[in-house]
Design a protein around this motif. Sequence first.
Motif, mmCIF file in Angstrom:
data_model
loop_
_atom_site.group_PDB
_atom_site.id
_atom_site.type_symbol
_atom_site.label_atom_id
_atom_site.label_comp_id
_atom_site.label_asym_id
_atom_site.label_seq_id
_atom_site.Cartn_x
_atom_site.Cartn_y
_atom_site.Cartn_z
ATOM 1 N N GLY A 613 23.159 10.211 44.057
ATOM 2 C CA GLY A 613 24.606 10.075 44.148
ATOM 3 C C GLY A 613 25.283 11.430 44.220
ATOM 4 O O GLY A 613 24.636 12.459 44.462
ATOM 5 N N TYR A 614 26.567 11.435 43.964
ATOM 6 C CA TYR A 614 27.340 12.661 44.097
ATOM 7 C C TYR A 614 28.593 12.577 43.236
ATOM 8 O O TYR A 614 29.139 11.500 42.989
ATOM 9 C CB TYR A 614 27.727 12.903 45.558
ATOM 10 N N ASP A 615 29.031 13.730 42.768
ATOM 11 C CA ASP A 615 30.337 13.877 42.139
ATOM 12 C C ASP A 615 31.199 14.723 43.063
ATOM 13 O O ASP A 615 30.715 15.671 43.686
ATOM 14 C CB ASP A 615 30.225 14.587 40.781
ATOM 15 N N TRP A 616 32.486 14.374 43.176
ATOM 16 C CA TRP A 616 33.382 15.197 43.967
ATOM 17 C C TRP A 616 34.563 15.659 43.135
ATOM 18 O O TRP A 616 34.977 14.988 42.190
ATOM 19 C CB TRP A 616 33.872 14.468 45.212
ATOM 20 N N SER A 617 35.092 16.824 43.512
ATOM 21 C CA SER A 617 36.287 17.356 42.861
ATOM 22 C C SER A 617 36.995 18.271 43.836
ATOM 23 O O SER A 617 36.407 19.255 44.308
ATOM 24 C CB SER A 617 35.918 18.127 41.597
ATOM 25 N N PHE A 618 38.239 17.926 44.184
ATOM 26 C CA PHE A 618 39.041 18.868 44.967
ATOM 27 C C PHE A 618 39.595 19.902 43.995
ATOM 28 O O PHE A 618 40.308 19.569 43.052
ATOM 29 C CB PHE A 618 40.179 18.186 45.718
ATOM 30 N N VAL A 619 39.268 21.175 44.248
ATOM 31 C CA VAL A 619 39.653 22.262 43.348
ATOM 32 C C VAL A 619 40.782 23.058 44.005
ATOM 33 O O VAL A 619 40.579 23.659 45.067
ATOM 34 C CB VAL A 619 38.457 23.179 43.058
ATOM 35 N N PRO A 620 41.981 23.069 43.411
ATOM 36 C CA PRO A 620 43.101 23.760 44.055
ATOM 37 C C PRO A 620 43.103 25.255 43.767
ATOM 38 O O PRO A 620 42.605 25.722 42.730
ATOM 39 C CB PRO A 620 44.321 23.096 43.395
ATOM 40 N N VAL A 621 43.658 26.022 44.688
ATOM 41 C CA VAL A 621 43.955 27.427 44.429
ATOM 42 C C VAL A 621 45.049 27.486 43.368
ATOM 43 O O VAL A 621 46.060 26.793 43.488
ATOM 44 C CB VAL A 621 44.408 28.131 45.718
ATOM 45 N N PRO A 622 44.867 28.263 42.314
ATOM 46 C CA PRO A 622 45.903 28.339 41.277
ATOM 47 C C PRO A 622 47.260 28.710 41.855
ATOM 48 O O PRO A 622 47.390 29.646 42.647
ATOM 49 C CB PRO A 622 45.375 29.437 40.345
ATOM 50 N N GLY A 623 48.267 27.929 41.491
ATOM 51 C CA GLY A 623 49.624 28.197 41.942
ATOM 52 C C GLY A 623 49.948 27.701 43.331
ATOM 53 O O GLY A 623 51.056 27.923 43.831
ATOM 54 N N SER A 624 49.014 27.009 43.981
ATOM 55 C CA SER A 624 49.256 26.522 45.336
ATOM 56 C C SER A 624 49.857 25.128 45.306
ATOM 57 O O SER A 624 49.320 24.221 44.655
ATOM 58 C CB SER A 624 47.944 26.503 46.121
ATOM 59 N N GLY A 625 50.948 24.937 46.036
ATOM 60 C CA GLY A 625 51.553 23.615 46.195
ATOM 61 C C GLY A 625 51.788 22.916 44.874
ATOM 62 O O GLY A 625 52.284 23.506 43.900
ATOM 63 N N THR A 626 51.420 21.656 44.835
ATOM 64 C CA THR A 626 51.590 20.851 43.623
ATOM 65 C C THR A 626 50.396 20.944 42.694
ATOM 66 O O THR A 626 50.368 20.282 41.646
ATOM 67 C CB THR A 626 51.805 19.374 44.010
ATOM 68 N N GLY A 627 49.374 21.749 43.067
ATOM 69 C CA GLY A 627 48.178 21.823 42.249
ATOM 70 C C GLY A 627 47.358 20.546 42.273
ATOM 71 O O GLY A 627 46.630 20.237 41.327
ATOM 72 N N PHE A 628 47.430 19.819 43.383
ATOM 73 C CA PHE A 628 46.755 18.528 43.541
ATOM 74 C C PHE A 628 45.272 18.627 43.182
ATOM 75 O O PHE A 628 44.594 19.606 43.505
ATOM 76 C CB PHE A 628 46.914 18.075 44.995
ATOM 77 N N THR A 629 44.751 17.614 42.500
ATOM 78 C CA THR A 629 43.320 17.479 42.248
ATOM 79 C C THR A 629 42.881 16.057 42.580
ATOM 80 O O THR A 629 43.710 15.135 42.628
ATOM 81 C CB THR A 629 42.962 17.790 40.786
ATOM 82 N N ASP A 630 41.581 15.905 42.798
ATOM 83 C CA ASP A 630 41.019 14.578 43.082
ATOM 84 C C ASP A 630 39.567 14.608 42.615
ATOM 85 O O ASP A 630 38.786 15.451 43.072
ATOM 86 C CB ASP A 630 41.107 14.278 44.584
ATOM 87 N N VAL A 631 39.207 13.715 41.716
ATOM 88 C CA VAL A 631 37.892 13.740 41.082
ATOM 89 C C VAL A 631 37.288 12.346 41.131
ATOM 90 O O VAL A 631 38.004 11.339 40.970
ATOM 91 C CB VAL A 631 37.986 14.219 39.618
ATOM 92 N N GLY A 632 35.964 12.276 41.340
ATOM 93 C CA GLY A 632 35.302 10.983 41.333
ATOM 94 C C GLY A 632 33.815 11.114 41.541
ATOM 95 O O GLY A 632 33.274 12.218 41.657
ATOM 96 N N SER A 633 33.150 9.956 41.606
ATOM 97 C CA SER A 633 31.701 9.905 41.784
ATOM 98 C C SER A 633 31.344 8.778 42.732
ATOM 99 O O SER A 633 32.098 7.803 42.886
ATOM 100 C CB SER A 633 30.988 9.684 40.449
ATOM 101 N N GLY A 634 30.184 8.893 43.360
ATOM 102 C CA GLY A 634 29.685 7.852 44.239
ATOM 103 C C GLY A 634 28.185 7.755 44.146
ATOM 104 O O GLY A 634 27.499 8.673 43.689
ATOM 105 N N THR A 635 27.666 6.640 44.609
ATOM 106 C CA THR A 635 26.233 6.382 44.612
ATOM 107 C C THR A 635 25.746 6.304 46.047
ATOM 108 O O THR A 635 26.410 5.720 46.913
ATOM 109 C CB THR A 635 25.921 5.064 43.886
ATOM 110 N N CYS A 636 24.576 6.876 46.294
ATOM 111 C CA CYS A 636 24.030 6.830 47.650
ATOM 112 C C CYS A 636 23.600 5.415 47.999
ATOM 113 O O CYS A 636 23.219 4.632 47.131
ATOM 114 C CB CYS A 636 22.845 7.786 47.768
ATOM 115 N N ARG A 637 23.633 5.104 49.295
ATOM 116 C CA ARG A 637 23.367 3.756 49.772
ATOM 117 C C ARG A 637 21.897 3.408 49.630
ATOM 118 O O ARG A 637 21.047 4.239 49.870
ATOM 119 C CB ARG A 637 23.793 3.646 51.236
#
Length: 637
Positions: A613-637
């Motif tokens: 499987g995999y874990d994902w995380s969108f890592v923002p540049v400090p001070g950029s925009g709204t500081g958006f993040t997105d985190v989660g996990s998935g399983t391979c098929r």
Amino acid sequence: MSRPRRRVLAAATTVLVIGVVGALVGPAAAAETAPGLSLSEGDVVRGDVVVYASGSPSLQVDGQELATAAAPSLPATLRFEADGIQSGSQKLLNSVWVNGRMVGLINKDYSGYATAEVPIPAGYLEAGSNTVVVRAGSSLSPTDLTRNHDDFTIRNVRLTTLDGSEAREPGVSPSTVISLGDGYPGGNATEDQVTAPFAIDLDQNAATGVSAQLATGFLPDGTHTLVAANGDRRKEVRFATDNTGPQISSISPADGSTVSSGRVEVTVAAHDAVSNVASTTAVLDGTKIPVPDSFPTENIPAGKHVLAVTVTDAAGNTTTSTSTFMTPQPVIRPGAYDRGQVWDGPMAGPDAPTIMVAGDIACAATSRTTPTACRQAEVADLVRSHNPAAVLTLADNQYDVGTLPAFLASYDKSWGSLKDITYPVVGNHEYGQAYHPGARADGYFDYFNGVGKDDGRAGDREKGYYSYDIGRWHVVALNTECGVVSCAPGSGQYTWLEQDLKSHQNKCTMAVWHKPVYTGTFRGGMYGNPDGRPLYELADRYGVDLVLNGHDHTYQRFAPQDVDGNPTPDGPREFIVGTGGVGFHGVPDAVPNLEAAQADTFGALALTLKPTGYDWSFVPVPGSGTGFTDVGSGTCR
């Protein structure tokens, strides 16, 4: 230095004027010298031509008098030196206007203050004051103010009139440098930013004269003499008429042939009895290509192909011929373009490899850094801070055109320290926005593979696709410039991808390419790429778990979906990560299956590649925009 005042022009209807205007006579005082003529020594003309002359001379061709009429507005040529104009490579619609009407588009690139010449047909200029405007355009239209505009500088703007004199705005030094554009990546420009107006006065002799109709069809093809006489002042030029198209003697590939050499070599032999062959163009299966052209047979689908060739002579006559030829089924050797294991560290637990992913990265070295543009250095710092096992770039690594000097001047200064662990893909800016078989991305391949090397980190120079393993994962890096390297069934890339996925039965698989099949930006898909559907269909069929794309300057995460966009837990999950530094497109629409999106925060996607499987995380540049993040996990098929 001061900048000329600007004027706001009202919107005007575009006027297309087609005519023949030769090179102009050198500078001279109109009242003291022979009349100026719109035909110059050695010009070649065809069909019905209007000949213009300054003053009020009589006109003769081969001793026969031509009927003249008063011409209240003579043609002229606008000249200026320019640096940074990208009308050709980036298809930006820069233009020239005279007295509120568009004369025409600037249709090629200019750099290093090369001299641009824009013919101004009769009917635009007048005796007295004239307003001449050079305008920076966008890719949408010459007058659009919302999209990104070309950014360039000009100097020494002047009119060369038919009598040979030059006119410019008084008080504006030829050395004064004038900037136009909105500042890359720009958008939402004002008229003042994108227009440079000049007030240029013309006297009666420079602006007005006489005209005559010349029906060249009544003259034999060959050389003739035009005389303009006004009292004891006389101008004589020898010109040629040519109303016959060129002769095409051969085309390669020949009609009815099968290409068995492994390369398609497009060549044309042609000649013209009177004037030189001026240009040769071709259309292959509906796509314009240059002549000559050369590319591997597998870069187009196997089967029948139609090549239509058009040859144009110096007078504008054309001749077209068509060749139909065949290419064989591609033969891909087992294991071709497979880089093998590129990382062999711990495979499980917290030590599973983490990779960092981003695309659409580096602005040109001359671009300025703003809160919403050209933040590639900060994204690179962020990527380095995660000490990744590998870095995957999603193309458009270097703007605007990825030449080697551009890479070295910008991308290398920010992301260059990551080069040894970077696995890139190629995109439209690497190819300079060229979309034909045989197009080159030499700057990109020279940078990642080594200057002149046919193969290397970025794959085969003429293909741009390859695969590798990282941990327990198999990764395929594809070329979705499908007009250059076909994505269709029967092409080499399609055949290779199917063979590669069949031969790698990894539990987890990832496909990486530039242009997404699905995107929510601009009404659900302006930046989408339907040509990539065959590759997505293969990815789905052979169990690919993740599809990573760039091109759209946003971050988007989709739920697993099939090639038709139907949600399915067994489909690939698509991420778009076009947040590598250059700038942003519009906020994505709420299209089906889109689970997360943003268009204001620079950063990179961190993926931890577990054995199942995999874990994902969108890592923002400090001070950029709204500081958006997105985190989660998935399983391979």
